[in-house]
Design an enzyme around this catalytic site. Structure first.
Site, mmCIF file in Angstrom:
data_model
loop_
_atom_site.group_PDB
_atom_site.id
_atom_site.type_symbol
_atom_site.label_atom_id
_atom_site.label_comp_id
_atom_site.label_asym_id
_atom_site.label_seq_id
_atom_site.Cartn_x
_atom_site.Cartn_y
_atom_site.Cartn_z
ATOM 1 N N ASP A 118 -6.904 16.566 -16.183
ATOM 2 C CA ASP A 118 -7.202 15.177 -16.532
ATOM 3 C C ASP A 118 -6.966 15.038 -18.038
ATOM 4 O O ASP A 118 -7.722 15.541 -18.851
ATOM 5 C CB ASP A 118 -8.654 14.834 -16.169
ATOM 6 C CG ASP A 118 -8.998 13.366 -16.447
ATOM 7 O OD1 ASP A 118 -8.334 12.749 -17.311
ATOM 8 O OD2 ASP A 118 -9.944 12.843 -15.822
ATOM 9 N N ARG A 164 0.826 -1.208 0.000
ATOM 10 C CA ARG A 164 0.000 0.000 0.000
ATOM 11 C C ARG A 164 0.864 1.263 0.000
ATOM 12 O O ARG A 164 0.469 2.306 -0.492
ATOM 13 C CB ARG A 164 -0.983 -0.008 1.189
ATOM 14 C CG ARG A 164 -1.873 1.222 1.255
ATOM 15 C CD ARG A 164 -3.130 1.008 2.099
ATOM 16 N NE ARG A 164 -2.856 0.394 3.387
ATOM 17 C CZ ARG A 164 -2.336 1.036 4.450
ATOM 18 N NH1 ARG A 164 -2.042 2.317 4.374
ATOM 19 N NH2 ARG A 164 -2.124 0.391 5.575
ATOM 20 N N LYS A 190 -7.672 3.389 -19.593
ATOM 21 C CA LYS A 190 -8.074 3.681 -20.968
ATOM 22 C C LYS A 190 -6.881 3.549 -21.927
ATOM 23 O O LYS A 190 -6.404 2.463 -22.137
ATOM 24 C CB LYS A 190 -8.697 5.083 -21.029
ATOM 25 C CG LYS A 190 -9.682 5.382 -19.891
ATOM 26 C CD LYS A 190 -10.974 4.596 -20.030
ATOM 27 C CE LYS A 190 -11.906 4.769 -18.830
ATOM 28 N NZ LYS A 190 -12.220 6.148 -18.477
ATOM 29 N N TYR A 226 -15.791 14.135 -17.122
ATOM 30 C CA TYR A 226 -16.120 12.727 -16.949
ATOM 31 C C TYR A 226 -17.181 12.617 -15.834
ATOM 32 O O TYR A 226 -17.093 13.313 -14.816
ATOM 33 C CB TYR A 226 -14.847 11.964 -16.563
ATOM 34 C CG TYR A 226 -15.076 10.513 -16.273
ATOM 35 C CD1 TYR A 226 -15.385 9.622 -17.292
ATOM 36 C CD2 TYR A 226 -15.002 10.015 -14.975
ATOM 37 C CE1 TYR A 226 -15.604 8.281 -17.025
ATOM 38 C CE2 TYR A 226 -15.220 8.677 -14.702
ATOM 39 C CZ TYR A 226 -15.519 7.819 -15.740
ATOM 40 O OH TYR A 226 -15.740 6.504 -15.484
HETATM 41 C C1 LIG Z 1 -12.573 6.752 -17.303
HETATM 42 C C2 LIG Z 1 -12.182 8.133 -16.920
HETATM 43 C C3 LIG Z 1 -11.929 8.458 -15.592
HETATM 44 C C4 LIG Z 1 -12.061 7.451 -14.469
HETATM 45 O O1 LIG Z 1 -11.181 6.390 -14.640
HETATM 46 P P1 LIG Z 1 -11.442 4.919 -14.005
HETATM 47 O O2 LIG Z 1 -10.171 4.208 -14.333
HETATM 48 O O3 LIG Z 1 -12.654 4.373 -14.670
HETATM 49 O O4 LIG Z 1 -11.659 5.123 -12.554
HETATM 50 C C5 LIG Z 1 -11.545 9.753 -15.296
HETATM 51 N N1 LIG Z 1 -11.436 10.688 -16.254
HETATM 52 C C6 LIG Z 1 -11.695 10.411 -17.555
HETATM 53 C C7 LIG Z 1 -11.553 11.495 -18.573
HETATM 54 C C8 LIG Z 1 -12.072 9.116 -17.934
HETATM 55 O O5 LIG Z 1 -12.339 8.839 -19.213
#
Ligand SMILES: *Cc1c(COP(=O)(O)O)cnc(C)c1O
Length: 398
Positions: A188, A65, A213, A118
């Protein structure tokens, strides 16, 4: 920061594709593929060393952790590509987003973010932050100067942008975010990984990704990552280690595997997405095509300035509203109906009938989602097959 978070790999001066292939390989002995360190705990040779590790920031050989060699390898690779001093991996993109927001903000603080977000991030800002008396302002991220104008000197501690942004791929000016002084600035950048866009080079403090992603890229890792200065990352780690949203070593290794092919995947997906967008833009069953690589997109010039490629995502509205959208996503044969993005398979999503089903029509409109809006993540198939598939599916709408 303990010294095992230094990156001694001689990657300086190498180009991004080369870095992507070679980064994060320290401590692998002679193994070419990364070793997965599954151990949750490590033997401490003496009380003194145990004490040092327990009070260090992110030790990689103490307790998973806190840190882990496989997770550190992924973090090192992301930091190398982002041009960051340090990176911290999380168990998901939302782990990274909430780690940054709750790690930096306290009761009474103010955050500036955008309307185009998101859905999970939006819920965090809308529903969780108020419970902790963290005030959040939502601006239109497409409007020049909107973020800076909403900053309250002495009260705003975080400016949080997303670009390209859900769901219409709106582009926020990174230079503008980077020039805001006072609050910590975070972007992000999930839709534009470091081989396309590097927010830190624009003066932004933190770059975030859902590595689930495009960075992971194979739909087999649930993973998030934040890059920035060591000082900021150490501070965030202090919360993150208690939040407990640490990455799994397996997923981190899959993330590192994804990084090796990031460049070729992004180039192919961008190329195919542009071809698909061009082939469909004037189609009578498509009402609006959103793709940052098309001159008709509101953010085209900005995207050209701050992104090396327009990326593999596009969004369009099909004719026939809700029914048209449902018919389209059920008629594709090469593409598949599934959430997420950035993998080898072309995926389509229809937010109005799935992820955003509970929203009222006016709430959908505010979120940029129309009844016929379809988001596409272009995969690695032959683009001619994807285009033919979309053209046949469009015959079923309208
Ligand atoms: C999918 C996504 C998230 C969250 O990611 P997870 O891995 O599903 O928790 C945050 N920001 C954007 C732009 C995303 O596409």
């Amino acid at each position: 920061m303990s010294e095992d978070h230094e990156s001694p790999e001689p990657l300086e001066g190498l180009r991004p594709d080369t870095k992507a292939v070679r980064a994060g390989r320290e401590g692998n002995d002679t193994a070419l593929a990364p070793i997965i360190w599954t151990s949750t705990t490590y033997v401490t040779p003496s009380v003194q060393e145990g004490r040092e590790m327990a009070s260090a920031v992110g030790p990689s050989h103490f307790y998973t952790r806190y840190g882990n060699p496989s997770i550190k390898a992924f973090e090192d690779a992301v930091a190398a590509l982002e041009g960051a001093e340090a990176a911290r991996a999380f168990g998901s993109g939302m782990g990274a987003v909430s780690g940054v927001v709750l790690g930096l903000c306290s009761s009474g603080d103010h955050v500036v973010t955008q309307q185009q977000l998101y859905a999970g991030t939006q819920m965090l800002f809308q529903s969780v932050c108020p419970r902790f008396d963290i005030e959040v302002s939502f601006v239109d991220g497409r409007v020049p100067g909107a973020f800076a104008a909403a900053v309250k000197p002495g009260k705003t501690v975080l400016v949080f942008a997303e670009t390209p942004a859900n769901p219409r791929l709106d582009i926020v000016d990174l230079d503008e975010i980077g020039s805001i002084s006072g609050p910590v600035t975070a972007v992000d950048s999930t839709f534009a990984p470091p081989l396309i866009q590097r927010p830190l080079t624009h003066g932004v403090d933190l770059s975030l990704h859902s590595a689930t992603k495009i960075i992971g890229g194979h739909n087999d890792a649930t993973l998030g990552v934040v890059s920035g200065s060591r000082e900021l990352l150490d501070w965030i780690w202090g919360y993150a280690v208690l939040q407990g949203a640490n990455a799994s070593p397996y997923d981190a290794t899959n993330g590192l595997r994804g990084i090796r092919t990031l460049g070729p995947r992004l180039r192919q997906q961008s190329d195919s997405a542009l071809r698909l967008a061009e082939a469909l833009a004037e189609h009578p069953a498509i009402e609006e095509m959103c793709y940052p690589g098309l001159p008709s997109h509101r953010g085209f010039e900005l995207a050209k300035r701050q992104m090396d490629l327009p990326g593999g995502l596009l969004t369009f509205d099909v004719a026939g509203g809700l029914e048209g959208g449902c018919r389209f996503v059920e008629s594709v044969r090469v593409a598949q109906l599934a959430p997420s993005l950035g993998g080898p398979e072309t995926l389509v999503t229809h937010p109005a009938s799935t992820t955003h089903i509970s929203l009222l029509p006016e709430e959908l409109e505010a979120a940029g989602i129309k009844p016929g809006t379809v988001r596409v993540s272009v995969g690695l198939e032959d683009p001619a097959d994807i285009i033919a598939d979309f053209l046949q599916a469009l015959e079923h709408v309208g």
